[in-house]
Design an enzyme around this catalytic site. Structure first.
Site, mmCIF file in Angstrom:
data_model
loop_
_atom_site.group_PDB
_atom_site.id
_atom_site.type_symbol
_atom_site.label_atom_id
_atom_site.label_comp_id
_atom_site.label_asym_id
_atom_site.label_seq_id
_atom_site.Cartn_x
_atom_site.Cartn_y
_atom_site.Cartn_z
ATOM 1 N N MET A 1 0.829 -1.205 0.000
ATOM 2 C CA MET A 1 0.000 0.000 0.000
ATOM 3 C C MET A 1 0.865 1.257 0.000
ATOM 4 O O MET A 1 0.487 2.283 0.562
ATOM 5 C CB MET A 1 -0.937 -0.019 1.204
ATOM 6 C CG MET A 1 -1.824 -1.256 1.284
ATOM 7 S SD MET A 1 -3.040 -1.366 -0.039
ATOM 8 C CE MET A 1 -4.231 -0.151 0.493
ATOM 9 N N GLN A 53 5.249 -0.580 9.219
ATOM 10 C CA GLN A 53 5.630 -1.620 8.266
ATOM 11 C C GLN A 53 6.977 -1.240 7.637
ATOM 12 O O GLN A 53 7.086 -0.203 6.981
ATOM 13 C CB GLN A 53 4.557 -1.759 7.178
ATOM 14 C CG GLN A 53 4.775 -2.915 6.251
ATOM 15 C CD GLN A 53 3.643 -3.077 5.248
ATOM 16 O OE1 GLN A 53 3.667 -4.006 4.440
ATOM 17 N NE2 GLN A 53 2.662 -2.201 5.267
ATOM 18 N N CYS A 83 5.916 -8.017 -0.461
ATOM 19 C CA CYS A 83 5.713 -7.069 -1.551
ATOM 20 C C CYS A 83 6.510 -7.497 -2.787
ATOM 21 O O CYS A 83 7.717 -7.712 -2.708
ATOM 22 C CB CYS A 83 6.136 -5.667 -1.121
ATOM 23 S SG CYS A 83 5.881 -4.428 -2.407
ATOM 24 N N ASN A 194 -4.406 -12.898 4.263
ATOM 25 C CA ASN A 194 -4.520 -11.709 3.418
ATOM 26 C C ASN A 194 -4.658 -12.173 1.974
ATOM 27 O O ASN A 194 -4.199 -13.238 1.616
ATOM 28 C CB ASN A 194 -3.273 -10.830 3.610
ATOM 29 C CG ASN A 194 -3.187 -9.681 2.618
ATOM 30 O OD1 ASN A 194 -2.199 -9.535 1.901
ATOM 31 N ND2 ASN A 194 -4.208 -8.854 2.567
ATOM 32 N N GLY A 195 -5.308 -11.338 1.161
ATOM 33 C CA GLY A 195 -5.388 -11.625 -0.260
ATOM 34 C C GLY A 195 -6.795 -11.978 -0.717
ATOM 35 O O GLY A 195 -7.355 -12.985 -0.289
ATOM 36 N N GLY A 196 -7.368 -11.141 -1.560
ATOM 37 C CA GLY A 196 -8.653 -11.450 -2.175
ATOM 38 C C GLY A 196 -9.864 -11.274 -1.290
ATOM 39 O O GLY A 196 -10.978 -11.617 -1.699
ATOM 40 N N GLY A 217 -6.758 -4.991 2.366
ATOM 41 C CA GLY A 217 -6.028 -3.840 1.864
ATOM 42 C C GLY A 217 -6.826 -2.987 0.910
ATOM 43 O O GLY A 217 -7.519 -2.058 1.308
ATOM 44 N N ARG A 218 -6.778 -3.317 -0.364
ATOM 45 C CA ARG A 218 -7.367 -2.452 -1.377
ATOM 46 C C ARG A 218 -8.877 -2.327 -1.277
ATOM 47 O O ARG A 218 -9.439 -1.274 -1.566
ATOM 48 C CB ARG A 218 -6.935 -2.922 -2.767
ATOM 49 C CG ARG A 218 -5.535 -2.424 -3.087
ATOM 50 C CD ARG A 218 -4.838 -3.165 -4.188
ATOM 51 N NE ARG A 218 -3.528 -2.538 -4.405
ATOM 52 C CZ ARG A 218 -2.458 -2.724 -3.622
ATOM 53 N NH1 ARG A 218 -2.548 -3.526 -2.570
ATOM 54 N NH2 ARG A 218 -1.331 -2.111 -3.868
#
EC number: 1.3.1.91
Length: 317
Positions: A1, A53, A83, A194-196, A217-218
């Site tokens: 991010m 982070q 990342c 995390n993810g999706g 996140g997004r």
């Protein structure tokens, strides 16, 4: 991010959830040591709980960065080993470190020596041609051996050759089952996924399956009201906020920023998705996008944008 979750974004998000851990943008250890430290590390006290982070691969540099960050009082320090950006690969950190678990263990051991805050690791399930079934448990075991008890696992591989960072967030298939098995294999560890994950119902389902936490996140950035406003209910808290309350509570923060010489768009760029999928959302985004960048733009732009959402004949989504 990177370039997204700056302090303005985090203040905005904190108005929607008092419980969720907020993470800074990934900051390199070198930037903390040699760069504008106060600008990189300062945050508002309202942002707690907040995690710093960090990115890096030199234990001594990471230790120094953590030492310099200690007075800022972060609740957690996270080492990003997930990342896939070209910018971080060229510095030999981020997801490429999945290939060097021993070095990651050295890094986190050095970091832990400089802080009382928990040191956590965010990682992928593997990179390139690695077999995640073999690599991920070995990685966790090695890094946990250095004292890390909390892992946030992006349930995708990262392809460091051939895929862009955006493609790495979308093309490699998700393997939630592997992450869930890691929780069963390492029950003593805190394992987050995390993810999706784009909705609270999905997060709740994963929690019910056994993981200790879910990082979003997004989706939390693009549709913050849907993701963040109900998040505290996962802890059993009452949720009484709405998007209009958030705008009202942002006004004094925006006014203080403008009075200190800041520009409106530095804050409102993070607010574009607040009314996502609601009548007038397109007009809200248009007014903020065009008006907030103008010289001298102030709270009147926010009020004009808000009027578009409230208008009974507001245009489409």
């Amino acid at each position: 991010m990177m370039d997204w979750t700056d302090r303005h974004c985090r203040h905005f998000h904190r108005l929607m959830t008092g419980r969720a851990m907020l993470y800074t943008e990934m900051v390199t250890a070198a930037a903390v040591i040699h760069g504008p430290r106060d600008r990189l590390l300062a945050y508002g006290q309202a942002e707690h709980p907040i995690a710093l982070q960090l990115g890096g691969s030199e234990p001594a540099d990471l230790a120094q960065a953590v030492q310099l960050a200690q007075p800022f009082g972060y609740d957690e320090v996270n080492l990003n080993v997930g990342c896939p950006s070209d910018r971080v690969q060229s510095g030999c950190f981020g997801a490429v470190l999945m290939e060097r678990p021993g070095l990651v263990a050295q890094c986190v051991a050095a970091m832990q020596a400089e802080t009382d805050a928990p040191v956590t690791v965010k990682c992928r399930i593997g990179v390139d041609d690695q077999d995640p079934e073999i690599v991920l448990p070995e990685f966790i075991e090695t890094v946990a051996g250095a004292g890390v008890t909390h892992f946030i696992i992006h349930a995708r591989k990262a392809w460091l050759k051939g895929l862009s960072p955006k493609e790495n967030r979308e093309i490699p298939p998700l393997d939630y089952d592997l992450v869930l098995r890691m929780k069963r294999q390492f029950p003593q560890l805190t394992i987050c996924i995390n993810g999706g994950v784009a909705a609270l119902d999905h997060a709740r389902d994963l929690l019910d399956q056994g993981v200790d936490g879910v990082m979003i996140g997004r989706a939390a950035y693009h549709d913050p009201a849907a993701v963040l406003m109900g998040a505290d209910a996962l802890w059993g808290d009452e949720v009484g906020r709405d998007a209009f309350d958030v705008v009202a509570n942002m006004r004094p923060y925006i006014a203080d920023h403008l009075a200190a010489g800041g520009r409106l768009h530095q804050i409102t760029r993070h607010m574009l998705g607040l009314f996502h999928a609601r009548p007038g959302a397109r007009a809200w985004r248009r007014v903020l996008s065009t008006g907030a960048s103008c010289d001298g733009a102030g709270l009147e732009v926010v009020e004009e944008a808000l009027a578009q959402v409230r208008a009974p004949d507001a245009d489409g989504l």
